[in-house]
Design a protein around this motif. Sequence first.
Motif, PDB file in Angstrom:
ATOM      1  N   SER A 164      23.694   5.880  14.878  1.00  0.00           N
ATOM      2  CA  SER A 164      25.079   5.776  15.322  1.00  0.00           C
ATOM      3  C   SER A 164      25.853   7.010  14.886  1.00  0.00           C
ATOM      4  CB  SER A 164      25.750   4.519  14.750  1.00  0.00           C
ATOM      5  OG  SER A 164      25.854   4.603  13.344  1.00  0.00           O
ATOM      6  N   LYS A 165      26.956   7.241  15.582  1.00  0.00           N
ATOM      7  CA  LYS A 165      27.822   8.383  15.231  1.00  0.00           C
ATOM      8  C   LYS A 165      29.266   7.976  15.459  1.00  0.00           C
ATOM      9  CE  LYS A 165      27.582  12.098  17.782  1.00  0.00           C
ATOM     10  NZ  LYS A 165      26.981  13.359  18.282  1.00  0.00           N
ATOM     11  N   MET A 166      30.120   8.303  14.512  1.00  0.00           N
ATOM     12  CA  MET A 166      31.531   7.991  14.602  1.00  0.00           C
ATOM     13  C   MET A 166      32.328   9.287  14.450  1.00  0.00           C
ATOM     14  SD  MET A 166      33.706   5.385  12.149  1.00  0.00           S
ATOM     15  CE  MET A 166      32.582   4.034  12.506  1.00  0.00           C
ATOM     16  N   GLU A 167      33.191   9.566  15.426  1.00  0.00           N
ATOM     17  CA  GLU A 167      34.023  10.765  15.378  1.00  0.00           C
ATOM     18  C   GLU A 167      35.495  10.355  15.343  1.00  0.00           C
ATOM     19  OE1 GLU A 167      32.956  13.294  18.608  1.00  0.00           O
ATOM     20  OE2 GLU A 167      30.902  13.610  17.884  1.00  0.00           O
ATOM     21  N   PHE A 168      36.290  11.105  14.608  1.00  0.00           N
ATOM     22  CA  PHE A 168      37.697  10.774  14.398  1.00  0.00           C
ATOM     23  C   PHE A 168      38.597  11.848  15.012  1.00  0.00           C
ATOM     24  CE2 PHE A 168      35.155   8.948  11.106  1.00  0.00           C
ATOM     25  CZ  PHE A 168      35.726   7.721  10.799  1.00  0.00           C
ATOM     26  N   SER A 169      39.660  11.389  15.690  1.00  0.00           N
ATOM     27  CA  SER A 169      40.696  12.292  16.207  1.00  0.00           C
ATOM     28  C   SER A 169      42.043  11.818  15.672  1.00  0.00           C
ATOM     29  CB  SER A 169      40.716  12.286  17.739  1.00  0.00           C
ATOM     30  OG  SER A 169      39.484  12.719  18.270  1.00  0.00           O
ATOM     31  N   TYR A 170      42.931  12.747  15.423  1.00  0.00           N
ATOM     32  CA  TYR A 170      44.226  12.422  14.832  1.00  0.00           C
ATOM     33  C   TYR A 170      45.352  12.913  15.739  1.00  0.00           C
ATOM     34  CZ  TYR A 170      41.370  11.556  10.716  1.00  0.00           C
ATOM     35  OH  TYR A 170      40.410  11.078   9.857  1.00  0.00           O
ATOM     36  N   GLY A 171      46.492  12.201  15.695  1.00  0.00           N
ATOM     37  CA  GLY A 171      47.655  12.591  16.482  1.00  0.00           C
ATOM     38  C   GLY A 171      47.479  12.375  17.969  1.00  0.00           C
ATOM     39  N   VAL A 172      46.649  11.399  18.351  1.00  0.00           N
ATOM     40  CA  VAL A 172      46.392  11.145  19.774  1.00  0.00           C
ATOM     41  C   VAL A 172      47.338  10.074  20.297  1.00  0.00           C
ATOM     42  CG1 VAL A 172      43.982  11.805  19.584  1.00  0.00           C
ATOM     43  CG2 VAL A 172      44.631   9.415  19.272  1.00  0.00           C
ATOM     44  N   ASP A 173      47.563  10.067  21.604  1.00  0.00           N
ATOM     45  CA  ASP A 173      48.384   9.036  22.240  1.00  0.00           C
ATOM     46  C   ASP A 173      47.561   7.782  22.477  1.00  0.00           C
ATOM     47  OD1 ASP A 173      50.589  10.766  22.384  1.00  0.00           O
ATOM     48  OD2 ASP A 173      49.902  11.594  24.311  1.00  0.00           O
ATOM     49  N   ARG A 174      48.255   6.673  22.685  1.00  0.00           N
ATOM     50  CA  ARG A 174      47.569   5.430  23.041  1.00  0.00           C
ATOM     51  C   ARG A 174      46.889   5.593  24.391  1.00  0.00           C
ATOM     52  NH1 ARG A 174      52.016   0.669  21.506  1.00  0.00           N
ATOM     53  NH2 ARG A 174      52.090   1.113  19.264  1.00  0.00           N
ATOM     54  N   SER A 175      45.653   5.151  24.462  1.00  0.00           N
ATOM     55  CA  SER A 175      44.936   5.230  25.728  1.00  0.00           C
ATOM     56  C   SER A 175      45.465   4.154  26.676  1.00  0.00           C
ATOM     57  CB  SER A 175      43.434   5.006  25.495  1.00  0.00           C
ATOM     58  OG  SER A 175      43.195   3.646  25.152  1.00  0.00           O
ATOM     59  N   GLU A 176      45.024   4.199  27.927  1.00  0.00           N
ATOM     60  CA  GLU A 176      45.455   3.221  28.923  1.00  0.00           C
ATOM     61  C   GLU A 176      45.057   1.813  28.512  1.00  0.00           C
ATOM     62  OE1 GLU A 176      44.667   2.247  33.670  1.00  0.00           O
ATOM     63  OE2 GLU A 176      44.365   4.286  32.909  1.00  0.00           O
ATOM     64  N   ASP A 177      43.846   1.648  27.959  1.00  0.00           N
ATOM     65  CA  ASP A 177      43.390   0.322  27.539  1.00  0.00           C
ATOM     66  C   ASP A 177      44.262  -0.237  26.419  1.00  0.00           C
ATOM     67  OD1 ASP A 177      41.348   0.287  29.372  1.00  0.00           O
ATOM     68  OD2 ASP A 177      39.847   1.062  27.985  1.00  0.00           O
ATOM     69  N   VAL A 178      44.614   0.602  25.449  1.00  0.00           N
ATOM     70  CA  VAL A 178      45.450   0.165  24.335  1.00  0.00           C
ATOM     71  C   VAL A 178      46.840  -0.206  24.841  1.00  0.00           C
ATOM     72  CG1 VAL A 178      46.450   0.793  22.122  1.00  0.00           C
ATOM     73  CG2 VAL A 178      44.163   1.606  22.721  1.00  0.00           C
ATOM     74  N   ALA A 179      47.412   0.651  25.679  1.00  0.00           N
ATOM     75  CA  ALA A 179      48.747   0.396  26.213  1.00  0.00           C
ATOM     76  C   ALA A 179      48.771  -0.895  27.030  1.00  0.00           C
ATOM     77  CB  ALA A 179      49.203   1.584  27.059  1.00  0.00           C
ATOM     78  N   ASP A 180      47.709  -1.132  27.807  1.00  0.00           N
ATOM     79  CA  ASP A 180      47.634  -2.345  28.619  1.00  0.00           C
ATOM     80  C   ASP A 180      47.598  -3.586  27.744  1.00  0.00           C
ATOM     81  OD1 ASP A 180      46.956  -3.938  31.156  1.00  0.00           O
ATOM     82  OD2 ASP A 180      45.191  -4.317  29.918  1.00  0.00           O
ATOM     83  N   LEU A 181      46.780  -3.562  26.698  1.00  0.00           N
ATOM     84  CA  LEU A 181      46.672  -4.729  25.832  1.00  0.00           C
ATOM     85  C   LEU A 181      47.990  -4.977  25.088  1.00  0.00           C
ATOM     86  CD1 LEU A 181      44.291  -6.623  25.552  1.00  0.00           C
ATOM     87  CD2 LEU A 181      43.674  -5.473  23.418  1.00  0.00           C
ATOM     88  N   CYS A 182      48.665  -3.921  24.672  1.00  0.00           N
ATOM     89  CA  CYS A 182      49.964  -4.067  24.015  1.00  0.00           C
ATOM     90  C   CYS A 182      50.975  -4.702  24.961  1.00  0.00           C
ATOM     91  CB  CYS A 182      50.476  -2.708  23.542  1.00  0.00           C
ATOM     92  SG  CYS A 182      49.588  -2.016  22.121  1.00  0.00           S
TER      93      CYS A 182
END
Length: 245
Positions: free
Chosen positions: A138-156
């Motif tokens: 497995s691999k996990m990558e981190f990004s910072y200062g990103v906007d909410r994606s469409e999926d996140v915005a939809d669920l909110c």
Amino acid sequence: TKVYDYEDSEVMYVDMYGTTQMLYKEGELKYGKEGDEYLSCLYIDEADGNADDLISFYTDETIEEEVTDMKEDGDTIIIQTKVPEELTQSALNSQGDGESYTEGDWISMEYVVASDDYRPLKHTQILNHKDGTSDEASKMEFSYGVDRSEDVADLCEKYEEAEKAEGDVRNVTVTAAPGTEQEKDYAITVPADNHVWIMLHDDNSYYIMYTDKECKELYEPEEDVKEDTHLYAEIESYEEAEDEV
């Protein structure tokens, strides 16, 4: 499988294996989506006030990891570790990958962190085999200062709508511990086409759901319920169940 998790000061979002999306607020699971179905959460016990962090690396395996190498590389630090062989099988099983384990396997990890504040940038888990070969597990990558994606915005957005549900709605009520001194009703109102996750804050307990107050008729979940529902729950302790066995 690629999944996307997200966290900001207001919400946390977890994508479980690309099939179930979950929305947390203040450390508590509030809303979700499975396929095309939206789900509200109804807790049938009392919160203990100890909200869990969304992403935690505190496990039996990480406690026991042995650092085998550490070096600076520009503005990052690369840390190599090894998980003891005896914990490898349990580590894989906890991730749902137990079938890939063979005797003699062991896990190594590579952590890449920023050298200025040690924030994580990338974690890679390697499954090493007795014959000298290895696979990237497995691999996990981190990004910072990103906007909410469409999926996140939809669920909110759907969560906010469910919280203010009006008009075409359904009520779900659960009576916990019916017929005892601890009897208590828990209820939620949701849009008629929303389902409800019935949850416990207490990981040491589980519930059994019934359709009658005497707790004789087991509840069988239905797929397309759009009317009011009243259920009854007996809450049991895992420890007590083991003692009974």
